[in-house]
Design a protein around this motif. Structure first.
Motif, PDB file in Angstrom:
ATOM      1  N   HIS A   1      10.068-102.348 -37.572  1.00  0.00           N
ATOM      2  CA  HIS A   1       9.278-101.437 -36.758  1.00  0.00           C
ATOM      3  C   HIS A   1      10.102-100.214 -36.360  1.00  0.00           C
ATOM      4  N   PHE A   2      11.383-100.415 -36.136  1.00  0.00           N
ATOM      5  CA  PHE A   2      12.229 -99.264 -35.798  1.00  0.00           C
ATOM      6  C   PHE A   2      12.267 -98.270 -36.953  1.00  0.00           C
ATOM      7  N   VAL A   3      12.369 -98.780 -38.166  1.00  0.00           N
ATOM      8  CA  VAL A   3      12.370 -97.900 -39.335  1.00  0.00           C
ATOM      9  C   VAL A   3      11.097 -97.063 -39.377  1.00  0.00           C
ATOM     10  N   ALA A   4       9.967 -97.685 -39.030  1.00  0.00           N
ATOM     11  CA  ALA A   4       8.690 -96.963 -39.057  1.00  0.00           C
ATOM     12  C   ALA A   4       8.585 -95.932 -37.941  1.00  0.00           C
ATOM     13  N   LEU A   5       9.261 -96.192 -36.804  1.00  0.00           N
ATOM     14  CA  LEU A   5       9.077 -95.365 -35.622  1.00  0.00           C
ATOM     15  C   LEU A   5      10.102 -94.264 -35.449  1.00  0.00           C
ATOM     16  N   ARG A   6      11.315 -94.461 -35.962  1.00  0.00           N
ATOM     17  CA  ARG A   6      12.376 -93.487 -35.651  1.00  0.00           C
ATOM     18  C   ARG A   6      12.055 -92.091 -36.178  1.00  0.00           C
ATOM     19  N   GLY A   7      11.322 -92.005 -37.275  1.00  0.00           N
ATOM     20  CA  GLY A   7      10.967 -90.703 -37.819  1.00  0.00           C
ATOM     21  C   GLY A   7       9.867 -89.999 -37.045  1.00  0.00           C
ATOM     22  N   GLN A   8       9.274 -90.692 -36.071  1.00  0.00           N
ATOM     23  CA  GLN A   8       8.195 -90.100 -35.292  1.00  0.00           C
ATOM     24  C   GLN A   8       8.699 -89.405 -34.026  1.00  0.00           C
ATOM     25  N   VAL A   9       9.991 -89.555 -33.723  1.00  0.00           N
ATOM     26  CA  VAL A   9      10.526 -88.909 -32.523  1.00  0.00           C
ATOM     27  C   VAL A   9      10.360 -87.398 -32.649  1.00  0.00           C
ATOM     28  N   GLY A  10       9.807 -86.791 -31.610  1.00  0.00           N
ATOM     29  CA  GLY A  10       9.507 -85.359 -31.632  1.00  0.00           C
ATOM     30  C   GLY A  10       8.075 -85.058 -32.044  1.00  0.00           C
ATOM     31  N   GLN A  11       7.380 -86.066 -32.556  1.00  0.00           N
ATOM     32  CA  GLN A  11       5.992 -85.910 -32.983  1.00  0.00           C
ATOM     33  C   GLN A  11       5.051 -86.378 -31.865  1.00  0.00           C
ATOM     34  N   PRO A  12       3.753 -86.057 -31.959  1.00  0.00           N
ATOM     35  CA  PRO A  12       2.811 -86.543 -30.954  1.00  0.00           C
ATOM     36  C   PRO A  12       2.859 -88.068 -30.830  1.00  0.00           C
ATOM     37  N   LEU A  13       2.720 -88.552 -29.612  1.00  0.00           N
ATOM     38  CA  LEU A  13       2.787 -89.989 -29.352  1.00  0.00           C
ATOM     39  C   LEU A  13       1.778 -90.754 -30.197  1.00  0.00           C
ATOM     40  N   ALA A  14       0.604 -90.154 -30.416  1.00  0.00           N
ATOM     41  CA  ALA A  14      -0.426 -90.831 -31.214  1.00  0.00           C
ATOM     42  C   ALA A  14       0.073 -91.155 -32.604  1.00  0.00           C
ATOM     43  N   HIS A  15       0.947 -90.309 -33.161  1.00  0.00           N
ATOM     44  CA  HIS A  15       1.478 -90.569 -34.495  1.00  0.00           C
ATOM     45  C   HIS A  15       2.329 -91.833 -34.502  1.00  0.00           C
ATOM     46  N   ALA A  16       3.041 -92.088 -33.398  1.00  0.00           N
ATOM     47  CA  ALA A  16       3.869 -93.294 -33.315  1.00  0.00           C
ATOM     48  C   ALA A  16       3.003 -94.543 -33.345  1.00  0.00           C
ATOM     49  N   PHE A  17       1.896 -94.510 -32.618  1.00  0.00           N
ATOM     50  CA  PHE A  17       0.996 -95.667 -32.635  1.00  0.00           C
ATOM     51  C   PHE A  17       0.384 -95.858 -34.026  1.00  0.00           C
ATOM     52  N   GLN A  18       0.090 -94.766 -34.713  1.00  0.00           N
ATOM     53  CA  GLN A  18      -0.426 -94.877 -36.080  1.00  0.00           C
ATOM     54  C   GLN A  18       0.611 -95.477 -37.016  1.00  0.00           C
ATOM     55  N   ALA A  19       1.867 -95.041 -36.870  1.00  0.00           N
ATOM     56  CA  ALA A  19       2.941 -95.590 -37.707  1.00  0.00           C
ATOM     57  C   ALA A  19       3.144 -97.069 -37.422  1.00  0.00           C
TER      58      ALA A  19
END
Length: 402
Positions: free
Chosen positions: A374-392
């Motif tokens: 899950h960390f691999v999926a989420l670390r690239g979302q830092v700086g992006q809209p929070l909604a993108h993190a939930f999608q990832a």
């Protein structure tokens, strides 16, 4: 003749700077000054492998293979402690009173552990952990049944507590605040970690150590509440301060480290600073930050080294890291400052949870315990809209389900 570049500090940032200077093509003299009697080595394993595994050798921790610095014509001076910097005449003064001239200077002296300033702090059995020698001495004291008090609930303190518990010690962690790992993951995610740690060791939050008891050795500690805890060993892990005392009379701009711009340049031309000792400019936040992470020291050292050699590359301060705590992998990325909202997914006490920290609708940091995929999926979302993190995260859960 090409200028001489002197690097003060033979840790991770200093070593990476030396590598980058040569990689960029600088053909002048490069001299690295290190206070310890050893060549550059990795420090993170000191609180992990060295404390828990038999037979870990210093040579296994080298940052580069033996002969690397010689082959790349980097002179490494061991046992060379800098005590002052003369900017006007451009030399570093060593404790031996030798003057080392420089044309360009990279300051990479890192940080020093904060001392425990209480009665009894000088008793045998009160230890800190920063060097190879420290780790060897501490390992000798970690035995089954040893009563260990760890003063400090930051990353180092919890790594030591984890190692001590793995060796069968009876461990108590004292933390002055109400959360753990606040420097690494911020106070909100740090509060979420409390149930997990409290399930593994004795944990006292809001606790201040005011005295170490003993006659010739540690016998216990006294808390601010008056409570006495028995102890055979006290490990001081109260955080670190930038190693800038030798720069106090230099005229450099200092504020929680050497103040540098996005290129790593200090307030005097020809001087740079990298790693833990640098207070680096963050354009995104509009402020200087001093970061204490392996990833930042490595990347900052490389970039500053190239810039000292003539490049013009900017780097934004970035915080990321990982460790093993009580058999679980903790991973984090981003810049938690304490002003975020925090979304905790999972049950922390189980050793599996995710904390998403958001600032102004953007993911500012992610903290993951026990779920590396899950960390691999989420670390690239830092700086992006929070909604993108939930999608990832939804996508990662879908892949796991399949």
């Amino acid at each position: 003749m090409s200028p001489q570049i002197v690097i003060v500090g033979a840790g991770l940032a200093g070593s990476r700077a030396a590598e980058a200077i040569r990689e960029y093509g600088h053909d002048g003299p490069v001299l690295m000054l290190g206070a310890e009697p050893w060549g550059p080595y990795q420090r993170p394993p000191l609180s992990k492998d060295v404390l828990t595994r038999e037979g870990t050798t210093l040579s296994s921790l080298w940052l580069q293979p033996e002969g690397f610095y010689r082959d790349h014509q980097v002179e490494v001076r061991r046992g060379a402690t800098a005590v002052a910097l003369n900017v006007a005449d451009r030399f570093v003064l060593l404790s031996s009173q030798e003057r080392v001239p420089w044309d360009r200077l990279v300051i990479a002296t890192g940080s020093t552990p904060r001392r425990l300033e209480v009665p009894g702090a000088d008793l045998p059995g009160v230890r800190s952990l920063r060097t190879w020698d420290d780790a060897q001495a501490l390992r000798e004291g970690l035995r089954a049944g040893t009563r260990v008090v760890v003063a400090g609930g930051g990353l180092l303190g919890l790594e030591v507590a984890s190692a001590a518990a793995a060796r069968g010690a009876e461990v108590t962690v004292l933390e002055r605040g109400e959360a753990l790992l606040t420097r690494a993951v911020g106070p909100l995610a740090g509060a979420a970690l409390v149930p997990f740690v409290a399930d593994k060791v004795r944990l006292r939050l809001g606790a201040q150590l005011v005295r170490v008891l003993g006659e010739g050795g540690v016998e216990g500690v006294v808390l601010g509440s008056g409570e006495v805890l028995p102890a055979d060993l006290v490990v001081v892990a109260l955080g670190v301060s930038p190693a800038t005392a030798w720069l106090d009379s230099s005229g450099l701009r200092l504020r929680d480290g050497v103040v540098v711009d996005e290129l790593g340049r200090a307030s005097v031309e020809g001087i740079f600073a990298a790693g833990d000792v640098a207070s680096a400019w963050s354009p995104a936040l509009g402020r200087h930050l001093r970061l204490e992470s392996y990833s930042f020291a490595a990347q900052h050292g490389l970039t500053v080294g190239r810039n000292a050699a003539g490049a013009h590359e900017a780097i934004a301060p970035w915080h990321a890291g990982s460790t093993e705590l009580f058999g679980r992998r903790l991973q984090f990325s981003g810049l938690p400052l304490g002003d975020e909202t925090c979304h905790v997914l999972g049950e922390p006490v189980s050793g599996r949870f995710i904390a998403l920290l958001a600032r102004q609708g953007l993911l500012s940091a992610v903290v993951v315990l026990g779920q590396p995929r899950h960390f691999v999926a989420l670390r690239g979302q830092v700086g992006q809209p929070l909604a993108h993190a939930f999608q990832a995260l939804d996508a990662a859960n879908g892949r796991e389900a399949r």
